[in-house]
Design a protein around this motif. Structure first.
Motif, PDB file in Angstrom:
ATOM      1  N   ARG A 132       0.819  -1.215   0.000  1.00  0.00           N
ATOM      2  CA  ARG A 132       0.000   0.000   0.000  1.00  0.00           C
ATOM      3  C   ARG A 132       0.852   1.263   0.000  1.00  0.00           C
ATOM      4  NH1 ARG A 132      -3.211   0.897   5.548  1.00  0.00           N
ATOM      5  NH2 ARG A 132      -1.456   1.361   6.890  1.00  0.00           N
ATOM      6  N   LYS A 133       0.267   2.306  -0.602  1.00  0.00           N
ATOM      7  CA  LYS A 133       0.937   3.604  -0.740  1.00  0.00           C
ATOM      8  C   LYS A 133       0.021   4.673  -0.172  1.00  0.00           C
ATOM      9  CE  LYS A 133       2.246   1.930  -5.227  1.00  0.00           C
ATOM     10  NZ  LYS A 133       1.205   1.406  -6.011  1.00  0.00           N
ATOM     11  N   ARG A 134       0.612   5.792   0.195  1.00  0.00           N
ATOM     12  CA  ARG A 134      -0.156   6.927   0.709  1.00  0.00           C
ATOM     13  C   ARG A 134      -1.055   7.446  -0.408  1.00  0.00           C
ATOM     14  NH1 ARG A 134      -1.413   8.993   5.434  1.00  0.00           N
ATOM     15  NH2 ARG A 134      -1.438  11.240   5.579  1.00  0.00           N
ATOM     16  N   TYR A 135      -2.314   7.654  -0.101  1.00  0.00           N
ATOM     17  CA  TYR A 135      -3.262   8.210  -1.078  1.00  0.00           C
ATOM     18  C   TYR A 135      -2.897   9.681  -1.299  1.00  0.00           C
ATOM     19  CZ  TYR A 135      -7.712   8.700  -3.499  1.00  0.00           C
ATOM     20  OH  TYR A 135      -8.676   8.881  -4.447  1.00  0.00           O
ATOM     21  N   PRO A 136      -2.890  10.148  -2.549  1.00  0.00           N
ATOM     22  CA  PRO A 136      -2.565  11.559  -2.797  1.00  0.00           C
ATOM     23  C   PRO A 136      -3.508  12.490  -2.048  1.00  0.00           C
ATOM     24  CG  PRO A 136      -2.682  10.333  -4.864  1.00  0.00           C
ATOM     25  CD  PRO A 136      -3.170   9.427  -3.781  1.00  0.00           C
ATOM     26  N   ASP A 137      -2.946  13.460  -1.384  1.00  0.00           N
ATOM     27  CA  ASP A 137      -3.722  14.458  -0.625  1.00  0.00           C
ATOM     28  C   ASP A 137      -4.568  13.838   0.483  1.00  0.00           C
ATOM     29  OD1 ASP A 137      -2.712  16.495  -2.271  1.00  0.00           O
ATOM     30  OD2 ASP A 137      -4.307  16.150  -3.741  1.00  0.00           O
ATOM     31  N   ALA A 138      -4.208  12.660   0.973  1.00  0.00           N
ATOM     32  CA  ALA A 138      -4.994  11.994   2.026  1.00  0.00           C
ATOM     33  C   ALA A 138      -5.035  12.828   3.289  1.00  0.00           C
ATOM     34  CB  ALA A 138      -4.432  10.611   2.321  1.00  0.00           C
ATOM     35  N   GLY A 139      -4.015  13.575   3.566  1.00  0.00           N
ATOM     36  CA  GLY A 139      -4.001  14.417   4.754  1.00  0.00           C
ATOM     37  C   GLY A 139      -5.017  15.534   4.684  1.00  0.00           C
ATOM     38  N   LEU A 140      -5.491  15.860   3.465  1.00  0.00           N
ATOM     39  CA  LEU A 140      -6.477  16.930   3.293  1.00  0.00           C
ATOM     40  C   LEU A 140      -7.898  16.404   3.274  1.00  0.00           C
ATOM     41  CD1 LEU A 140      -4.613  18.882   0.454  1.00  0.00           C
ATOM     42  CD2 LEU A 140      -4.542  19.317   2.911  1.00  0.00           C
ATOM     43  N   ALA A 141      -8.064  15.064   3.231  1.00  0.00           N
ATOM     44  CA  ALA A 141      -9.417  14.503   3.158  1.00  0.00           C
ATOM     45  C   ALA A 141     -10.105  14.617   4.508  1.00  0.00           C
ATOM     46  CB  ALA A 141      -9.340  13.042   2.735  1.00  0.00           C
ATOM     47  N   ASN A 142     -11.403  14.756   4.479  1.00  0.00           N
ATOM     48  CA  ASN A 142     -12.193  14.811   5.730  1.00  0.00           C
ATOM     49  C   ASN A 142     -12.598  13.457   6.180  1.00  0.00           C
ATOM     50  OD1 ASN A 142     -12.021  17.593   5.795  1.00  0.00           O
ATOM     51  ND2 ASN A 142     -13.901  17.859   4.620  1.00  0.00           N
TER      52      ASN A 142
END
Length: 142
Positions: A132-142
Motif C-alpha cells: 500500500r501507498k499513501r493516497y494523494p492528498d490523504a491528509g487533506l481529506a475529511n
C-alpha cells in the motif's frame, strides 16, 4: 449492478459506522471462540469419562451447539453487512477494510487498518496490504 466505488472522502465518512460494526463483530467472534473452546473441553471430558452423566446431569452439548449455530449465523450476517455497504472486510482482528475506488483511471482499493485515524492508503487489486501507498492528498481529506 455496478460495484460501488468510493472516493477517499466517502470512505472516511463511512468509517465511523464501519468501526462500530467491526467492534461488534470482534466481540461476537470472541464470544464464539470462547463457547467453541468450552464445547471442545466438554467433548474432551466426555471422551475421558470425566463428564458427569445420568438423568440428573443436563446435556450441555445441545445448548452449546445451539448457541454456537446461532452465533455463527450472526457472524455471517455481520460480515454480509460489510459486503452490502460495498466494502471488503479483509480481516476481522485486527480490522482491515478495503474500499473499491478509482484513482487516475485505475481500479484500486483504499485501505484502512484498525487503529488508524482515517483511510489514507491504497493498493492495487492484485497487490496486498504490504504494497500500500499513501493516497494523494490523504491528509487533506475529511
Amino acid at each position: 449492478m455496478k460495484p460501488v466505488t468510493f472516493t477517499i472522502e466517502e470512505a472516511n465518512a463511512l468509517l465511523p459506522e464501519l468501526q462500530e460494526d467491526l467492534i461488534k463483530l470482534q466481540l461476537l467472534t470472541q464470544q464464539f471462540e470462547m463457547k467453541f473452546e468450552l464445547l471442545h473441553q466438554l467433548t474432551k471430558q466426555r471422551r475421558e469419562g470425566t463428564l458427569p452423566e445420568g438423568p440428573e446431569a443436563s446435556d450441555p452439548f445441545f445448548e452449546l451447539e445451539t448457541q454456537l449455530e446461532f452465533m455463527r449465523m450472526e457472524v455471517e450476517l455481520a460480515i454480509g453487512n460489510f459486503e452490502r455497504k460495498g466494502v471488503l472486510l479483509k480481516m476481522i482482528n485486527p480490522g482491515l477494510i478495503d474500499f473499491p475506488s478509482v484513482l487516475n483511471g485505475e481500479e484500486i482499493l483504499i485501505c484502512w487498518k484498525q487503529g488508524e485515524e482515517r483511510a489514507a492508503y491504497y493498493h492495487g487489486y492484485e497487490d496486498g496490504y504490504k504494497a500500500r501507498k499513501r493516497y494523494p492528498d490523504a491528509g487533506l481529506a475529511n
